[in-house]
Structure formats: C-alpha cells, structure tokens
Scaffold this motif. Structure first.
Motif, mmCIF file in Angstrom:
data_model
loop_
_atom_site.group_PDB
_atom_site.id
_atom_site.type_symbol
_atom_site.label_atom_id
_atom_site.label_comp_id
_atom_site.label_asym_id
_atom_site.label_seq_id
_atom_site.Cartn_x
_atom_site.Cartn_y
_atom_site.Cartn_z
ATOM 1 N N LEU A 1 33.862 31.649 32.498
ATOM 2 C CA LEU A 1 35.282 31.692 33.351
ATOM 3 C C LEU A 1 34.993 33.354 34.040
ATOM 4 O O LEU A 1 34.656 34.115 33.409
ATOM 5 C CB LEU A 1 36.573 31.722 32.362
ATOM 6 N N LYS B 1 29.541 24.918 34.921
ATOM 7 C CA LYS B 1 30.451 24.932 34.003
ATOM 8 C C LYS B 1 31.534 26.165 34.093
ATOM 9 O O LYS B 1 32.095 26.723 33.141
ATOM 10 C CB LYS B 1 29.996 24.948 32.549
ATOM 11 N N THR B 2 31.025 26.865 35.105
ATOM 12 C CA THR B 2 31.716 28.073 35.600
ATOM 13 C C THR B 2 33.325 27.758 36.100
ATOM 14 O O THR B 2 33.345 27.153 37.333
ATOM 15 C CB THR B 2 31.139 29.094 36.212
ATOM 16 N N ASN B 3 34.426 28.314 35.981
ATOM 17 C CA ASN B 3 35.693 28.153 36.269
ATOM 18 C C ASN B 3 36.160 29.506 37.004
ATOM 19 O O ASN B 3 35.871 30.596 36.245
ATOM 20 C CB ASN B 3 36.518 27.732 35.486
ATOM 21 N N ILE C 1 39.410 31.564 38.492
ATOM 22 C CA ILE C 1 40.695 31.497 38.735
ATOM 23 C C ILE C 1 41.304 32.937 38.724
ATOM 24 O O ILE C 1 40.561 33.784 38.608
ATOM 25 C CB ILE C 1 41.509 30.664 37.482
#
Length: 395
Positions: free
Chosen positions: A324, A357-359, A361
């Motif tokens: 993340l 698989k990296t978010n 935000i």
C-alpha cells in the motif's frame, strides 16, 4: 532472586498480553481471553483484577451465555488518560488531544508567523498548558506528548536538520523537558504519519506500506512487516530527493531534478505564481476550487502534478514492491483532482508484476495523519507498562 525476577517479568509480559488482547478484540470475557491467549483461567482472572484496579479495564455487564452463567464482558478504558499530538508544519502547527484509542477530543490549528525554534517551543508550551486545563478528568491525566517535525530526527530525538523551518541541530526535546517531564516523543513527521495511518487510518490491514507526506517537500515513512523502517542513522524515507529529472529544477538540497521540485505543493505553487502573474497568487485550496470550476490553468497544473507524482510512485513500486502507498499531508486535499493522471502514469511506468498487488490511495486521516501518529507514540509507551498506578485516586 533470579527466579523472583523472572516470575515478575513473566507476569508483566502476561499482563501486557491480556491488556493488548482486550484492546484489540473487545468486548471479551475472562474465558475468551484465556482461550485467545492460551493463559490459564486463574492467571487471566488475577491479571484482569489488577487491570480493573488500575482503571485500564472496565466491566460492562453480562454477555451471551453458552449454557451456564452469563460471562462478564470487559472493555479497555479509553478514557483512562489522554495524549497530545503535534504536527509542526512550515506555516502552522496542528495540535490534537486524543484518548487512549486515538479518538480526537480537541483540535487546534495554530499559525506560525515565525518558525524559529524558540518561537515554536513557546507556542507548544503555551498551547499544551491551555489544552491541559480543558482535558477531561481521568485516572492518568495526560500520559505524554508526541511531536512530528519536518526534518531529520536522530536516535536521540534531536532535530538534526529541517531546511523548511530553517533549523539546524535543535534539541527540541531537551528544551521542553523542564515543563513536561520525561514523556515527550519526537520523530520525523512522515514517520509519525505512517504510524498514524497504520494504527488509525488506511493502513490498518497492511503490513507493508509507504506513507508519503507531500507538502512543501516530500518525505516518507516506510513500514515493513508492521514495523517502521528507520535506516542505519534513523534517516530513512527522504524519497523527495530521488532524482526524477537529471537537469531539472534546483532543489534546496543542492541537487537538481529532485522529485519534490516537480511534485510537491511548493512546485505546484511556484508554477501557479507564473500562470497567475499580475493577479493574486492562489494557495492550494484556491487552485483546487478553480479546477473544480473548470479553470483550464488549474486543471493543467494539477494534471501535470499528477503525472510527476506517478513517475516517483512507479519508482517506489518497482524498488520496494509495497502492499500500500498512502499519500497524505496537504496535497491529499487535491486527491480527486490528481488521481487519474497519477494512476495513469503509474500504470505506464511501473513493472506489471510489481504494481499488481500495490494499492495507491490518499490518506484516510487527511491532514491529521502526523498528529495522530505523534500522539500514539506516548500512548504506546504508556501502555507498554501495565503496572502503572493512577495519578488520580479511584472514587
């Protein structure tokens, strides 16, 4: 003597485990705690009694019965004490009073016309005293103060360098100790922001994350396997000074083309000053407002900034492969206006396997991430010793 010491240590460790279990999974019964921790029921009952006596845990009444007598449920007493979190920024300070679970009780934004160490210290002292007078009555009062500083903070909590504040080797902690005792915790503001988002915000369920603090400069707090990564000298996270453009703008660090020269709030405002030449220069909030109204200059500025953000983000994704990335501080206010260009650039420039698989935000806590993370530091220290004694006697 050694056996006694070992027994006392084990008891203290077990009490910490019981308290943490209640905090994380409340409400729980004594039988629930024994089942979760593996401790025997007699040990749990004894430790819970001590935690109730110290007013860190309260009983709230019966729970559902599984066939016998209804169990008594337990809660962590979030109002047993309070902490103060301070986020020192270039033009102002954010100061929060929170309970032991990070719930904001009081909030103040204090302008900083003069950012000299003496002025900032005096402001902190003055307003901590004012907040203290309005703090609700509790068994432990204010358990500590956490401060996030935009600069390099060493292992001894000294501010080694803060170019944006004009500080060089400032012992902020030492100067505040006479008034507030040994309960002051100081860290880099991006590290504090990472802790805040990990504990209370977007990163609660992520073990590996990068928090980006984007304001006048760009800094980061990096969490690996649930722990803050500090580097050899406690100075990790200066991602704002990775080179994005070899012959780009001159940075305050002396290098050229640093990420923060093209992707920070300052970079945005420098370009806005050129575009709005001859009229009043807008601040970030005004640029956002103009963009929402369809102003082509504002829209173009934010689109360009989103692209430059995306380039740096792609580098971080390729190098660190985080779960993340959370973008915080003041630039998070423009999140909706930056997102498309930013994510489009990340998609184009990062390696597909790494970004899969990296978010990415924007901060769930908004501009509070650093102050909440700073407040959590004295809370963590306070709760690490479950043998504390209330300073306010039980009635």
């Amino acid at each position: 003597m050694k056996i006694t010491g070992d027994q006392q240590l084990i008891k203290k460790m077990n009490k910490t485990i019981v308290l943490d279990t209640i905090r994380q999974q409340q409400p729980l019964s004594r039988a629930d705690i024994a089942s979760v921790t593996g401790l025997n029921k007699a040990t749990v009952s004894s430790l819970v009694s001590e935690l109730i006596e110290s007013q860190l845990v309260t009983e709230i009444g019966p729970g559902e019965s599984s066939g016998g007598r209804k169990p008594t449920l337990l809660l962590f007493n979030r109002s047993a004490g309070y902490a103060i979190g301070v986020d020192i920024r270039v033009s102002d300070m954010l100061m929060l009073l929170v309970d032991l679970e990070g719930t904001v009780i009081q909030e103040k934004i204090l302008p900083l016309v003069d950012s000299s160490p003496e002025t900032v210290q005096n402001q902190i002292r003055k307003h901590i005293n004012l907040i203290s007078k309005k703090t609700p009555s509790s068994p432990y009062g204010i358990v500590g103060i956490g401060i996030g500083v935009p600069g390099l903070v060493d292992e001894k909590s000294r501010v080694v360098s803060s170019p944006n504040l004009g500080w060089d080797t400032v012992s902020l902690q030492d100067s505040l100790l006479p008034g507030f005792g040994n309960t002051i915790h100081i860290d880099n503001e991006a590290n504090a922001g990472a802790i805040g988002e990990k504990l209370y915000g977007a990163g609660c369920d992520s073990a590996n994350l990068i928090y980006l603090s984007i304001g006048v400069g760009i800094g980061s707090g990096i969490i690996v396997d649930g722990e803050l990564y500090r580097g050899t000298s406690n100075f990790s996270g200066e991602v704002g000074h990775m080179t994005i453009a070899e012959n780009g703008p001159l940075c305050r660090c002396g290098n050229r083309g640093c990420w923060e020269t093209v992707a920070s709030e300052k970079a945005l405002m420098d370009k806005a000053a050129v575009l709005w030449k001859g009229s009043s220069i807008p601040n970030l909030e005004e640029v956002i407002l103009q963009a929402k109204r369809g102003d082509e200059r504002a829209l173009s500025l934010l689109d360009d900034l989103g692209v430059h953000l995306g380039v740096g983000l792609a580098n971080l994704i390729n190098i660190l492969n985080p779960e993340l990335i959370v973008i915080g501080s003041r630039l998070s206010l423009a999140g909706d206006m930056l997102r498309d260009a930013m994510l489009r650039t990340v998609e184009a420039r990062s390696l597909s396997y790494h970004r899969k698989k990296t978010n990415v935000i924007f901060a769930a806590l908004g501009i509070r991430s650093t102050a909440l993370g700073a407040a959590s530091m004295p809370i963590t220290s306070f709760l690490a010793d479950p043998d504390v004694t209330p300073v306010v006697p039980s009635l």
